[in-house]
Design a protein around this motif. Structure first.
Motif, PDB file in Angstrom:
ATOM      1  N   ILE A 225       0.862  -1.181   0.000  1.00 23.06           N
ATOM      2  CA  ILE A 225       0.000   0.000   0.000  1.00 23.06           C
ATOM      3  C   ILE A 225       0.894   1.225   0.000  1.00 23.06           C
ATOM      4  CG2 ILE A 225      -1.620   1.313   1.398  1.00 23.06           C
ATOM      5  CD1 ILE A 225      -2.497  -1.653   2.312  1.00 23.06           C
ATOM      6  N   ILE A 226       0.748   2.052  -1.000  1.00 20.39           N
ATOM      7  CA  ILE A 226       1.672   3.178  -1.066  1.00 20.39           C
ATOM      8  C   ILE A 226       0.992   4.506  -0.864  1.00 20.39           C
ATOM      9  CG2 ILE A 226       3.399   2.038  -2.493  1.00 20.39           C
ATOM     10  CD1 ILE A 226       2.068   3.693  -4.793  1.00 20.39           C
ATOM     11  N   ASP A 227      -0.310   4.524  -0.818  1.00 21.90           N
ATOM     12  CA  ASP A 227      -0.945   5.786  -0.455  1.00 21.90           C
ATOM     13  C   ASP A 227      -2.266   5.505   0.232  1.00 21.90           C
ATOM     14  OD1 ASP A 227      -1.190   8.444  -0.102  1.00 21.90           O
ATOM     15  OD2 ASP A 227      -1.997   8.860  -2.094  1.00 21.90           O
TER      16      ASP A 227
ATOM     17  N   LYS B 232       1.590  -3.489  -7.023  1.00 21.75           N
ATOM     18  CA  LYS B 232       1.496  -4.945  -7.118  1.00 21.75           C
ATOM     19  C   LYS B 232       2.860  -5.527  -7.430  1.00 21.75           C
ATOM     20  CE  LYS B 232      -3.311  -4.652  -8.381  1.00 21.75           C
ATOM     21  NZ  LYS B 232      -4.341  -4.794  -9.410  1.00 21.75           N
ATOM     22  N   ALA B 233       3.644  -5.742  -6.376  1.00 23.41           N
ATOM     23  CA  ALA B 233       5.015  -6.197  -6.570  1.00 23.41           C
ATOM     24  C   ALA B 233       5.046  -7.644  -7.042  1.00 23.41           C
ATOM     25  CB  ALA B 233       5.806  -6.040  -5.283  1.00 23.41           C
ATOM     26  N   VAL B 234       4.214  -8.485  -6.450  1.00 30.45           N
ATOM     27  CA  VAL B 234       4.084  -9.869  -6.894  1.00 30.45           C
ATOM     28  C   VAL B 234       2.595 -10.094  -7.070  1.00 30.45           C
ATOM     29  CG1 VAL B 234       4.363 -12.284  -6.256  1.00 30.45           C
ATOM     30  CG2 VAL B 234       6.143 -10.635  -5.682  1.00 30.45           C
TER      31      VAL B 234
ATOM     32  N   GLY C  59      14.584 -11.795 -14.282  1.00 28.22           N
ATOM     33  CA  GLY C  59      13.649 -10.738 -14.634  1.00 28.22           C
ATOM     34  C   GLY C  59      14.313  -9.406 -14.394  1.00 28.22           C
ATOM     35  N   GLU C  60      13.726  -8.372 -14.984  1.00 26.11           N
ATOM     36  CA  GLU C  60      14.354  -7.075 -14.880  1.00 26.11           C
ATOM     37  C   GLU C  60      14.199  -6.470 -13.488  1.00 26.11           C
ATOM     38  OE1 GLU C  60      14.538  -4.460 -18.891  1.00 26.11           O
ATOM     39  OE2 GLU C  60      12.935  -5.900 -18.681  1.00 26.11           O
ATOM     40  N   SER C  61      14.957  -5.455 -13.261  1.00 27.74           N
ATOM     41  CA  SER C  61      14.905  -4.773 -11.976  1.00 27.74           C
ATOM     42  C   SER C  61      13.476  -4.341 -11.657  1.00 27.74           C
ATOM     43  CB  SER C  61      15.813  -3.553 -12.055  1.00 27.74           C
ATOM     44  OG  SER C  61      15.921  -2.979 -10.806  1.00 27.74           O
ATOM     45  N   GLY C  62      13.057  -4.595 -10.422  1.00 35.05           N
ATOM     46  CA  GLY C  62      11.747  -4.136  -9.991  1.00 35.05           C
ATOM     47  C   GLY C  62      10.602  -5.057 -10.357  1.00 35.05           C
ATOM     48  N   CYS C  63      10.905  -6.216 -10.909  1.00 28.55           N
ATOM     49  CA  CYS C  63       9.800  -7.069 -11.322  1.00 28.55           C
ATOM     50  C   CYS C  63       9.257  -7.910 -10.177  1.00 28.55           C
ATOM     51  CB  CYS C  63      10.210  -7.959 -12.493  1.00 28.55           C
ATOM     52  SG  CYS C  63      11.348  -9.249 -12.028  1.00 28.55           S
ATOM     53  N   GLY C  64       9.872  -7.840  -9.015  1.00 33.84           N
ATOM     54  CA  GLY C  64       9.286  -8.505  -7.849  1.00 33.84           C
ATOM     55  C   GLY C  64      10.027  -9.748  -7.398  1.00 33.84           C
ATOM     56  N   LYS C  65      11.235  -9.947  -7.854  1.00 29.93           N
ATOM     57  CA  LYS C  65      11.988 -11.139  -7.489  1.00 29.93           C
ATOM     58  C   LYS C  65      12.305 -11.149  -6.007  1.00 29.93           C
ATOM     59  CE  LYS C  65      15.392 -10.046 -10.267  1.00 29.93           C
ATOM     60  NZ  LYS C  65      15.004  -8.730 -10.789  1.00 29.93           N
ATOM     61  N   THR C  66      12.889 -10.055  -5.539  1.00 31.58           N
ATOM     62  CA  THR C  66      13.260  -9.978  -4.129  1.00 31.58           C
ATOM     63  C   THR C  66      12.027 -10.096  -3.248  1.00 31.58           C
ATOM     64  OG1 THR C  66      15.123  -8.587  -4.682  1.00 31.58           O
ATOM     65  CG2 THR C  66      14.397  -8.566  -2.404  1.00 31.58           C
ATOM     66  N   THR C  67      10.961  -9.426  -3.645  1.00 30.25           N
ATOM     67  CA  THR C  67       9.742  -9.486  -2.845  1.00 30.25           C
ATOM     68  C   THR C  67       9.279 -10.930  -2.704  1.00 30.25           C
ATOM     69  OG1 THR C  67       9.175  -7.343  -3.769  1.00 30.25           O
ATOM     70  CG2 THR C  67       7.435  -8.537  -2.627  1.00 30.25           C
ATOM     71  N   LEU C  68       9.284 -11.629  -3.798  1.00 26.53           N
ATOM     72  CA  LEU C  68       8.874 -13.029  -3.756  1.00 26.53           C
ATOM     73  C   LEU C  68       9.770 -13.808  -2.787  1.00 26.53           C
ATOM     74  CD1 LEU C  68       7.143 -15.315  -4.862  1.00 26.53           C
ATOM     75  CD2 LEU C  68       8.777 -15.584  -6.723  1.00 26.53           C
TER      76      LEU C  68
ATOM     77  N   PHE D 272      21.669 -12.669   0.839  1.00 25.86           N
ATOM     78  CA  PHE D 272      21.224 -11.372   0.338  1.00 25.86           C
ATOM     79  C   PHE D 272      22.100 -10.849  -0.790  1.00 25.86           C
ATOM     80  CE2 PHE D 272      19.356 -11.842   4.432  1.00 25.86           C
ATOM     81  CZ  PHE D 272      18.122 -11.227   4.329  1.00 25.86           C
ATOM     82  N   GLN D 273      21.506  -9.896  -1.500  1.00 23.84           N
ATOM     83  CA  GLN D 273      22.156  -9.337  -2.678  1.00 23.84           C
ATOM     84  C   GLN D 273      23.389  -8.514  -2.330  1.00 23.84           C
ATOM     85  OE1 GLN D 273      19.450  -7.078  -5.071  1.00 23.84           O
ATOM     86  NE2 GLN D 273      21.010  -6.479  -6.534  1.00 23.84           N
ATOM     87  N   ASP D 274      23.236  -7.661  -1.296  1.00 29.40           N
ATOM     88  CA  ASP D 274      24.305  -6.700  -1.029  1.00 29.40           C
ATOM     89  C   ASP D 274      25.199  -7.211   0.098  1.00 29.40           C
ATOM     90  OD1 ASP D 274      25.943  -4.636  -0.432  1.00 29.40           O
ATOM     91  OD2 ASP D 274      24.372  -3.125  -0.275  1.00 29.40           O
TER      92      ASP D 274
ATOM     93  N   ASP E 238      19.319 -14.352  -3.239  1.00 29.58           N
ATOM     94  CA  ASP E 238      18.850 -13.161  -3.953  1.00 29.58           C
ATOM     95  C   ASP E 238      20.031 -12.454  -4.597  1.00 29.58           C
ATOM     96  OD1 ASP E 238      17.479 -11.055  -4.936  1.00 29.58           O
ATOM     97  OD2 ASP E 238      17.057 -10.108  -3.006  1.00 29.58           O
ATOM     98  N   GLU E 239      20.238 -12.688  -5.863  1.00 33.73           N
ATOM     99  CA  GLU E 239      21.321 -12.072  -6.622  1.00 33.73           C
ATOM    100  C   GLU E 239      22.631 -12.081  -5.845  1.00 33.73           C
ATOM    101  OE1 GLU E 239      20.401  -8.737  -8.921  1.00 33.73           O
ATOM    102  OE2 GLU E 239      18.232  -8.893  -8.656  1.00 33.73           O
ATOM    103  N   PRO E 240      23.106 -13.252  -5.444  1.00 39.96           N
ATOM    104  CA  PRO E 240      24.271 -13.285  -4.555  1.00 39.96           C
ATOM    105  C   PRO E 240      25.558 -12.819  -5.219  1.00 39.96           C
ATOM    106  CG  PRO E 240      23.692 -15.489  -5.239  1.00 39.96           C
ATOM    107  CD  PRO E 240      22.630 -14.596  -5.774  1.00 39.96           C
TER     108      PRO E 240
ATOM    109  N   ALA F  68      18.331 -13.898 -10.082  1.00 43.48           N
ATOM    110  CA  ALA F  68      19.357 -13.117 -10.779  1.00 43.48           C
ATOM    111  C   ALA F  68      18.667 -12.285 -11.827  1.00 43.48           C
ATOM    112  CB  ALA F  68      20.369 -14.044 -11.426  1.00 43.48           C
ATOM    113  N   HIS F  69      19.363 -11.268 -12.345  1.00 44.86           N
ATOM    114  CA  HIS F  69      18.721 -10.598 -13.462  1.00 44.86           C
ATOM    115  C   HIS F  69      19.415 -10.875 -14.785  1.00 44.86           C
ATOM    116  CE1 HIS F  69      21.072  -6.974 -11.891  1.00 44.86           C
ATOM    117  NE2 HIS F  69      21.654  -7.306 -13.010  1.00 44.86           N
ATOM    118  N   GLY F  70      20.488 -11.661 -14.708  1.00 50.66           N
ATOM    119  CA  GLY F  70      21.136 -12.035 -15.957  1.00 50.66           C
ATOM    120  C   GLY F  70      20.930 -13.515 -16.220  1.00 50.66           C
TER     121      GLY F  70
ATOM    122  N   SER G 180       5.321   1.030 -14.705  1.00 50.99           N
ATOM    123  CA  SER G 180       5.232   1.040 -13.245  1.00 50.99           C
ATOM    124  C   SER G 180       4.295  -0.048 -12.744  1.00 50.99           C
ATOM    125  CB  SER G 180       4.725   2.405 -12.788  1.00 50.99           C
ATOM    126  OG  SER G 180       4.098   2.276 -11.548  1.00 50.99           O
ATOM    127  N   PRO G 181       4.667  -0.750 -11.694  1.00 51.90           N
ATOM    128  CA  PRO G 181       3.787  -1.792 -11.156  1.00 51.90           C
ATOM    129  C   PRO G 181       2.580  -1.208 -10.433  1.00 51.90           C
ATOM    130  CG  PRO G 181       5.789  -1.606  -9.840  1.00 51.90           C
ATOM    131  CD  PRO G 181       5.953  -0.669 -10.982  1.00 51.90           C
ATOM    132  N   ILE G 182       2.519   0.110 -10.323  1.00 52.26           N
ATOM    133  CA  ILE G 182       1.368   0.688  -9.626  1.00 52.26           C
ATOM    134  C   ILE G 182       0.129   0.646 -10.515  1.00 52.26           C
ATOM    135  CG2 ILE G 182       0.444   2.753  -8.533  1.00 52.26           C
ATOM    136  CD1 ILE G 182       3.333   3.484  -7.884  1.00 52.26           C
TER     137      ILE G 182
END
Ligand SMILES: Nc1ncnc2c1ncn2[C@@H]1O[C@H](COP(=O)(O)OP(=O)(O)OP(=O)(O)O)[C@@H](O)[C@H]1O
Ligand SMILES: Nc1ncnc2c1ncn2[C@@H]1O[C@H](COP(=O)(O)OP(=O)(O)OP(=O)(O)O)[C@@H](O)[C@H]1O
Ligand SMILES: [Mg+2]
Ligand SMILES: [Mg+2]
Lengths: 498, 322, 338, 325, 310
Positions: free
Chosen positions: B16-18, B30-32, B49-58, B99-101, B180-182, B213-215, B279-281
């Motif tokens: 929920i963003i607003d 709708k992230a996932v 999948g590309e950045s922001g497509c909901g991989k991490t959220t999943l 984690f990724q980072d 997650d994108e290790p 991963a995104h590649g 945008s996923p919104i």
């Protein structure tokens, strides 16, 4: 904002036309019936006049708005013959009706609880009768010797224009109209009050056109202002700055003050319900040394409650003498090692050095005789409340005379009110003498009563009278004829600026 | 043939963003959005999948960091979606995350030994006196030396930190690790070290991976099956070889063709997609990919394609295969 | 944007009610009884009681608060116990003085603070930088009242250059238009009044500005150092534009964003600092007056002032946020635009 | 020859010691050529480009060497002369599209600033050119998007804006420092495509910095491989990928998972890590990670030598070396 | 810089041995960084010196010994206003008390009030801020709204009102100053927690099965503590200033305590007779505040959050 002539001028008026008087704080208001503070008195004394006034150098009464007066032999009726052709500054006439209006306002049922001085000045009045336009008769309930003196006071007694009172809802705090030599122009809150000469004044007109009262709270800031040319006269200074002022070429005005600065013992409870203990503590304190170093010669060590120039003062009266050895012994025998003292933090007119310094000085003396004193100091409001609560062994206070009558000082020890009689002193003999003094006509007999009262007070040592503060003002060398009356007023009509 | 370890059914996460003045949600991201797939025991399931497509959220939903908005997660036959806090924590032992980072995922105030020991201690997996031994063992497993046990994360390079993260995940002997994108944040020469380590560990401990991963090249190396995500939805799943040899969804095709080949002689035909991920919104109605698709049909704008199996084990969501 | 502002203003109401409750509790529950001091040295016990009754001080506290709130909502903040004038009037006659002082101080502080801060950042570790930072450090370390007294001693007491107290020579006072003498005198073309008012305000404003200036200097420096590190500064330089332009148009424009917040907050704290400055310089503002009223237990005035100052403070914060959004397009009032 | 860098040495003086970020490198770029510089993080790629642009910040300084742009030593120019070249003859796009644009300026203002600094044209013309450039780099409805702030655009769009800004003054040399690293693969493909097209259109030379060998193989004409501030290998792109010479290049190529590589084998690993720049090994910087390391490698630093038309810095290819086995 | 491994070369050798390095103390790292900052070291030295004075005075007072040249509260009216000389280095005040002894004695009071007030605001502020930051939602809103209310009143006015209500005294000054600065700590702690919470390591801590309480004290607070320490150091300096301000307005400690602000307030009346009574306490306050500011700034640089966590 009020407009004034000054607004439209783009240059400052000539300096010699303006007198700037710097005082420590702002008046509470300028309605003599509604205020009780010294700062208001100084301003009001230039705007208003009463039926009578004090002599320049004493508290003897002289004619003012009343040309003359008669007192009935039973002391119950006073008849005043008024000056003719006097007008208030708003152009209305001053007459017997105006006098009646002013006094009735402060008598029951009209009197309100915020008229601080009404009971004091008019408490003995039964009613007022208008005899004719220029004659007025005041009837008393019982004889009261100080009554005439009261009518010369700047609180409650001055005559206000009835029209102004009606226009302003019975409160002329912000819009004073009197008969005096100066008219009110404007009041910038926390800054200044501006007066201008009343060119229609019935008596000798004032010399200087504008008078400005400036409010500068800090003592040394006032000195800076004087030396920096921002003020012509300053008051409320203490001894430490005198040299600074004279070095800058300015002058000092010094006159005896009608006040007393004292320390009170709480006589209602241990250990000071014992006269011997009170005496012992008094013995521990070297009052002359204390006064000399705290006030540096600008206060006189008090030998009695009454200032020396007042009726009833007697040279023979003296307080307990300094004797630390005797004090130490008595206190040790009584097993007293610690005491609780309360005091106020600010300077007072009778104690320029602040209650705190005074308390600390006394703490010093008592530690030398083996008594540890804890001090609690409070700002003035809280302090008064603490006094009322009565939880202290020692406390500091002072009194500024209102009307020059000895009763005005000595009655303090007879009243029940704990914020006035802070020693909570109770002595039936003393009280009946006070009542007697009030009705005895002025004269040697009456004075003897007050001398007697002084003796009782000194013997009983309910107070340790410390000092009578001198009035200390400073002014620019080009100011002449300035004086500060012992009742705390500063009439400027006669002042000249070169 | 394969035993299912985790079954993910119609999973969604909407942020929920607003909210309006009274706190009611008025806009959701709708992230996932309705994702279903299964992870088999001992396989590595790659997710690209590309950045922001909901991989991490999943991934975070699977390890309990987010509660899903809807859908079900069945782990070893048990529904673990709507468990109480206490029970959820008991599943921590089974499902872990890398984690990724590598710079942000280690507490900078703890030594790496303590970081690795912590999961063992709080889950009471071993008696206290054996913990230290286990920590050293794990350090060795990921190729770190015993003497480094008391160093702080900032004293290590990115690759080494990622190893610590891996050791921490291994400490509870999990069944499933969400990676997650290790290797995304690592240099090429280090990337290979970590990838090899992950393969080795998988064999050694019999682990199951969800490898994000995104590649596609990295995923190809490590996984058995690959899923492709676009804007919160799965668009294609296939066994690795099948997917790379025969990508069906236009997006998968574009993704594959976009990867630069290290061979200047083979300049291949590129599919260059137009524009960016929307945008996923407010995702486009119909097929979410249709705004960038190069094979767009009429249907795409209006109807959402169903996710169907077109050949054994090969699922795709595209109207081309209706 | 408008919706956001309205939302924020609505949210002020609970904050202000909370503020009034806090002050009400401190003043009415714990503070000394004002009656004896209001009524003076001859007041009797009955008079005190009657006065308390008349002023509603014998009511239960929640009732007192309710009455107060009722009044406040209709714009009536009560009457000063002491001067018997309406609180609104009491405040309004003094408020312009404080605001004028605070504004001059914040302008001084901002100008000097930003200029010194920018130069310090650009010439990092130079002598100028070190001197500037030392000055700033001393600025935040010196008690404001002490600085004030030292200024008075030096410039009024010893050099006789500037007046030591007050706002203006009363006989030069300009016609009140705004209540700000500097503006009023200019508007009415009264140059001697302007000069006089300016001379009066220099010392107190400098004393008051010192602390804020130091804070702004430090903030500017660190914000600029931060911004100068950013990638987009490198981009700007790569375009081949002059260094001055890079610093002012690119770096300062961005660095200003946190500085604005600090300046906004400082204006709030200046109102607090005014308490001390006004006391030292006999400046006829609200600060010194409020202290006096606190000490005299003049409840209605203290409540009124605190409410007013709190309102200004929260409005300032709102203003800062709006300016912020103005300076930084990334900030949105509604996340819907994401 | 457009640009010639001779013996460039750039250092950072830190409290803990001196970092020789760029250590004696020389190379050239011809008109219209795409030269790729590869190497892993910290190998000195960005520092090289910043040295050329004269954008080094304290504590960095060019310790030695010449940077000849059309035979003019940029290093010796005064500030004003350098400004004229910067953004005009040589421009640059940066690694981080997210932070390299000023967040509080509209993008049109940022591009116009560049144009108006170098071209004597009116505001109106500058705006027209800005929109034209945005259109060229493929931003849809450019006239509208020109009014956007950077945060309103996606990463790919921002990188395109950066490119438009860099190309606005039709530079002869474009330095692109990892222009696609932060972007998704599909977007990366778009940007590379764009660079390629732009090169054709404006016939400019490009110095493409990257650590992705895939990008290099797709885009470059010639390649320089850097390791720890030094050039270890230089070759045209075909021969490099056909037969990498330096053990580091070899390792790099083998360690990347290949999309068309069907083998299921483990990846090749270069062991160890990049040495600490403050604590470089005495000899060859790569010696302790190298499979072919010899005694000599840990003591002496090899020279960059010509080997059959290419250059390599390795003892294996010196006379008596074991190369060519 | 990702590489920071100086022991790389002898790693293999060590690996063979059963050798475990001692953990490097975080404090030591901080100290090392702090030591490089000259200004902070100066601040630290001054503070050390001040603490030394305060402790010496305090302990000798407890033991009933007189270590100061004179009893700071002993008044001898015959010695009032002696200018600084060999006997009275800083001269004497109106009541003939030795200014030098009083200034030294005042160190004790200022430091005590500063530290104690900060302790109060720190404790309450950190708890409130931590709850608000970690719990979020309604709790956060309620706590922070109350903090907003307190922040909306200038703290010095609030402190004055507290003092007027509570009365003068060391304990009350501490409470007043402590109470009014709670919101600042709550805000800072909440802000830092919110940003630390975003870090992956906090999520990692959840994934391995930590309870919330443990996450707060083990993972979040240690990473926020540096910010709190910096704030507290700077907080002491503002508490010292606030104490002085209250003292100056005559609302500070009870007499005869030698509090610097109170001394200044009283010296105001004697700027001509005895300007030194105005100079020394002012200098003492400035130096003390300066020292804490120097240290605070130094600490902030030393534990620059940018270098450790985001
Ligand atoms: N806590 C959150 N609140 C709101 N939105 C979120 C939150 N977390 C993620 N999102 C949004 O959900 C979408 C999916 O995010 P997610 O991190 O899962 O993407 P991703 O595929 O992992 O991307 P990347 O490759 O960049 O890591 C994004 O648009 C992101 O902005
Ligand atoms: N401002 C600086 N201060 C100190 N050292 C620096 C600075 N900038 C760069 N260096 C050092 O210079 C060396 C080369 O850095 P450079 O940024 O050129 O690497 P790069 O090849 O561009 O890496 P990346 O791929 O991460 O961008 C590194 O060792 C780095 O530590
Ligand atoms: Mg992700
Ligand atoms: Mg780089």
């Amino acid at each position: 904002g009020c407009g004034s002539e000054a607004n439209t001028e783009n240059t400052a008026p000539k300096a010699s036309d303006t007198l700037i008087y710097a005082q420590g704080s702002e008046p509470r208001g300028l309605d003599p019936a509604l205020v009780d503070d010294g700062e208001s008195a100084k301003v009001m004394s230039n705007i208003y006049e009463g039926l009578l006034k004090y002599n320049k150098d004493s508290t003897k009464v002289e004619p003012s708005l009343a040309k003359s007066w008669d007192v009935s032999p039973d002391g119950l009726t006073y008849t005043f013959h008024l000056q003719e052709g006097v007008k208030f500054q708003d152009g209305t006439d001053f007459n017997a009706e105006a006098v009646k209006f002013n006094i009735d306002r402060q008598l029951p049922p009209q009197v309100t609880e915020d008229m601080a001085y009404a009971p004091f000045v008019y408490g003995s009045v039964k009613d007022v009768e208008v005899v004719d336009t220029n004659t007025v008769k005041i009837n008393l309930k019982a004889p009261s010797t100080p009554f005439l003196n009261n009518l010369a006071m700047i609180m409650a007694a001055p005559m206000i224009s009835p029209k102004a009172l009606k226009d302003n809802n019975n409160n002329v705090n912000q819009a004073p109209v009197g008969t005096g030599p100066y008219k009110f122009v404007k009041w910038e809150k926390d800054q200044n009050i501006v007066l201008v000469r009343n060119d229609d004044y019935w008596g000798t007109k004032a010399n200087i056109k504008n008078v400005i009262f400036k409010f500068i709270k800090d003592n040394s800031a006032r000195v800076v202002a004087l030396n920096n040319g921002e003020a012509d006269i300053i008051d409320g200074i203490d001894s430490t700055v005198v040299k600074q002022i004279t070095d800058a070429g300015n002058k000092i005005f010094q006159a005896p003050g009608m006040n007393i600065n004292y320390m009170a013992y709480n006589t209602s409870r241990k250990p000071f319900n014992d006269q011997k203990v009170r005496v012992a503590v008094s013995q521990a304190i070297n009052v002359p040394e204390l006064v000399e170093s705290l006030y540096q010669g600008y206060s006189e060590p008090a030998t009695s409650i009454l200032p020396s120039f007042m009726e009833g003062y007697d040279k023979s009266i003296s307080q307990v003498a300094y004797d630390p050895t005797a004090a130490a012994k008595t206190l040790k025998d009584a097993g007293i090692t610690s005491l609780h003292m309360i005091t106020y933090t600010n300077p007072r007119p009778y104690n320029a050095a602040t209650g705190q310094s005074l308390a600390e000085a006394i703490q010093g003396y008592l530690s030398k005789v083996g008594v540890q004193v804890t001090i609690d100091s409070f700002d003035w409001t809280t302090y008064k409340q603490k006094l009322k609560a009565g939880d202290y062994d020692l406390a500091f206070y002072g009194w500024i005379g209102d009307n020059g009558d000895p009763d005005n000082f000595l009655y303090l020890l007879s009243v029940d009110d704990p914020t006035m009689n802070i020693a909570l002193y109770k002595n039936d003999e003393f009280n009946s003498l006070i009542a007697k003094g009030l009705t005895t006509p002025a004269g040697d007999d009456r004075n003897a009563i007050y001398t007697q009262l002084e003796k009782i007070a000194a013997d009983d040592a309910a107070w340790l009278p410390i000092s009578h503060a001198q009035t200390l003002c400073a002014y620019q060398p080009n100011v002449e004829n300035f004086y500060f009356h012992m009742t705390g007023i500063t009439p400027f009509a006669g002042v000249v600026k070169k | 043939m394969n035993e299912v370890l985790m079954d993910i059914q119609n999973l969604s996460k909407h942020f929920i963003i607003d909210t309006n003045f009274f706190g009611k949600p008025v806009a959701a991201l709708k992230a996932v959005d309705g994702v279903s797939f299964a992870i088999n025991k001992r396989e590595a399931f790659g997710l690209v999948g590309e950045s922001g497509c909901g991989k991490t959220t999943l991934g975070k939903i699977l390890v309990n960091l987010y509660r899903p908005t809807s859908g079900k997660i069945v782990f070893e036959g048990k529904d673990i979606t709507s468990l109480e806090e206490e029970q959820r924590r008991s599943y921590c032992k089974d499902i872990q995350m890398i984690f990724q980072d590598p710079y942000a995922s280690l507490n900078p105030r703890m030594t790496i030994g303590d970081i690795i020991a912590e999961p063992i201690l709080i889950n009471n997996l071993l008696p206290k006196d054996q913990v230290e031994e286990r920590v050293i063992y794990l350090l060795n497993c990921v190729g770190l030396a015993r003497h480094q046990r008391n160093r702080y994360p900032h004293e290590f390079s990115g690759g080494q930190r990622q190893r610590v993260g891996i050791a921490r995940a291994l400490a509870v002997e999990p069944k499933l690790i969400v990676c997650d994108e290790p290797v995304s944040a690592l240099d090429v020469s280090i990337q290979a070290q970590v990838l090899n380590l992950l393969s080795d560990l998988k064999e050694e401990f019999g682990l199951t991976y969800l490898f994000i991963a995104h590649g596609l090249n990295v995923v190809k190396h490590i996984s058995d099956r690959v899923g492709v995500m676009y804007l919160g939805k799965l668009v294609e799943i296939a066994p690795k070889k099948e997917l790379y040899a025969n990508p069906l969804h236009p997006y998968t095709q574009a993704l594959l063709s976009a990867i630069p080949v290290i061979n200047p002689k083979h300049k291949k035909e590129r599919i260059i997609l137009q524009g960016d991920v929307p945008s996923p919104i407010n995702p486009p109605a119909g097929c979410r990919f249709c705004s960038r698709c190069f094979k767009e049909l009429d249907d795409c704008k209006h109807n959402e394609p169903a996710f169907r199996e077109v050949s054994p084990g090969h699922f795709v969501a595209c109207h081309l295969f209706d | 944007m408008l919706k956001y502002i309205i939302k924020r203003i609505l949210m002020l109401i609970p904050v202000l009610i909370g503020v009034s409750i806090i002050v009400f509790l401190i003043m009415r529950v714990f503070s000394p009884d004002p009656a004896p001091i209001v009524l003076g040295q001859h007041a009797t016990q009955q008079a005190v009681e009657a006065w308390r009754q008349a002023n509603g001080l014998n009511d239960p506290i929640y009732l007192q608060y309710f009455h107060y709130l009722q009044g406040a909502l209709t714009g009536d903040l009560g009457t000063s116990y002491y001067t018997k004038t309406s609180v609104t009037k009491e405040i309004m006659t003094r408020f312009p003085a404080t605001i004028e002082l605070a504004i001059v101080a914040i302008v001084l502080a901002s100008i000097f603070g930003i200029v010194i801060g920018v130069i310090s950042a650009v010439k990092k570790n130079s002598i100028f930088d070190n001197a500037g930072m030392l000055l700033a450090l001393i600025g935040v370390s010196m008690p404001i009242f002490w600085l004030g007294i030292l200024l008075i001693i030096l410039f009024s007491g010893m050099l006789h250059w500037l007046p030591s107290n007050g706002r203006i020579n009363p006989l030069l006072e300009p016609i009140h238009v705004t209540g700000f003498y500097l503006i009023d005198s200019l508007v009415t073309g009264n140059m001697s009044a302007f000069k006089d008012a300016l001379q009066h305000i220099i010392l107190p404003a400098s004393a008051l500005a010192m602390y804020s200036m130091a804070i702004i200097t430090r903030m500017t420096r660190s914000s600029m150092l931060d911004t100068l590190q950013q990638d987009f500064i490198r981009t700007a330089r790569a375009k081949g534009i002059g260094e001055g332009r890079v610093i002012v148009r690119h770096a300062l424009r961005n660095g200003l964003i946190p500085i604005v917040t600090v300046i906004g907050l400082q204006l709030g704290s200046l109102l607090g600092g005014a308490v001390l400055t006004e006391t030292v310089f006999s400046w006829p503002g609200i600060g010194a007056y409020t202290v006096a009223c606190i000490l005299k237990s003049d409840f209605p005035v203290v409540q009124g002032v605190v409410l007013l100052v709190a309102t200004i403070f929260v409005l300032m914060n709102l203003l800062v946020d709006v300016i912020y959004a103005f300076l930084d397009p990334r900030i949105k009032f509604s996340k819907k635009e994401v | 020859m457009l640009l010639e860098v001779k013996n460039l040495r750039t250092e950072f003086k830190l409290k803990r010691g001196i970092v020789k970020a760029v250590d004696d490198i020389s190379f050239t770029i011809d008109k219209g050529e795409i030269l790729a510089i590869v190497g892993e993080s910290g190998s000195g790629k960005s520092v090289t480009s910043l040295s050329i642009m004269g954008l080094l910040q304290k504590p960095g300084r060019i310790a030695d060497g010449e940077i000849l742009f059309k035979s003019q030593d940029l290093n010796k120019l005064n500030k004003n002369e350098l400004k004229k070249i910067r953004g005009n003859n040589i421009s640059m796009i940066f690694q981080e599209p997210m932070t390299s644009l000023n967040p509080v300026w509209r993008i049109k203002d940022q591009i116009m600033e560049s144009i108006m600094t170098h071209m004597q044209i009116s505001k109106k013309e500058a705006l027209a050119r800005t929109i034209e450039m945005l259109d060229t780099v493929g931003i849809p409805s450019a006239a509208q998007r020109a009014n956007d702030f950077p945060h309103q655009m996606s990463g790919g769009m921002r990188q395109r804006v950066m490119t438009a800004m860099a190309l606005a003054c039709e530079p002869e040399l474009l330095i692109a420092d990892e222009p696609t690293t932060a972007l998704d693969v599909t977007i990366q493909a778009q940007i590379l495509e764009l660079l390629y097209k732009m090169r054709e259109k404006f016939n400019m030379a490009v110095m493409l910095i990257t650590h992705d060998l895939g990008v290099v193989s797709e885009a470059a004409d010639r390649v320089i491989v850097m390791y720890c501030g030094k050039i270890v290998e230089e070759a045209d792109v075909r021969s490099l990928f056909e037969k990498p010479l330096h053990p580091y290049t070899v390792g790099l190529m083998q360690s990347i998972p290949q999309i068309d590589d069907e083998s299921e084998e483990r990846l090749y690993m270069i062991k160890g890590m990049v040495p600490n720049p403050l604590n470089m090994p005495q000899g060859c910087a790569f010696s302790d990670r190298c499979d072919h390391s010899m005694e000599r490698c840990t003591k002496e630093i090899p020279e960059l030598k010509e080997v059959s038309g290419r250059k390599v810095r390795c003892f294996l290819y010196e006379e008596g070396g074991t190369a060519g086995k | 810089m990702k590489v920071n491994d100086s022991s790389n070369s002898n790693e293999n050798m060590l690996q063979a041995a059963e050798y475990v390095e001692k953990p490097e103390s975080q404090l030591k790292i901080m100290w090392e960084t702090l030591r490089q900052n000259k200004a902070a070291v100066v601040g630290l030295l001054i503070i050390g010196f001040l603490i030394l004075i305060a402790l010496t005075v305090w302990i000798s007072e407890l033991m009933g010994k007189q270590i100061l040249p004179y009893d700071p509260n002993y008044s001898d009216l015959s010695k009032s206003f002696i200018w600084p000389n060999a006997e009275h280095w800083f001269g004497t005040d109106q009541l003939g008390r030795d200014m030098f002894s009083r200034i030294l004695d005042g160190t004790k009071i200022s430091l005590f009030v500063g530290v104690a007030a900060v302790a109060i605001s720190l404790t309450i502020g950190v708890i409130l801020g931590a709850i608000a930051g970690y719990r979020g939602g309604k709790t956060d809103t309620v706590i922070m709204r109350i903090m907003d209310m307190m922040l909306a009143i200038p703290s010095i006015l609030l402190a004055i009102a507290f003092m007027a209500a509570l009365g003068k005294g060391l304990d009350k000054a501490i409470i007043a100053i402590g109470l009014v600065s709670i919101p600042e700590y709550a805000r800072i702690v909440r802000g830092s927690i919110l940003s630390v919470k975003e870090n992956d390591f906090v999520q990692a801590a959840k994934v391995i099965g930590n309870r919330s309480s443990r996450i707060i004290y083990k993972h979040i607070l240690p990473n926020v503590i540096s910010v709190i320490v910096v704030r507290a150091t700077l907080g002491i300096s503002s508490a010292v200033l606030d104490t002085a301000a209250l003292g100056f307005l005559g609302l500070g400690v009870q007499p005869p305590f030698a509090e610097w602000g109170d001394m200044l307030g009283r010296a105001r009346g004697f700027i001509f007779t005895a300007p030194y009574t105005l100079i020394f306490p002012g200098v003492a306050i400035t130096i003390t505040v300066l020292a804490f500011n120097l240290l605070g700034d130094g600490l902030r640089d030393a534990i620059d959050p940018k270098s450790r966590i985001k």
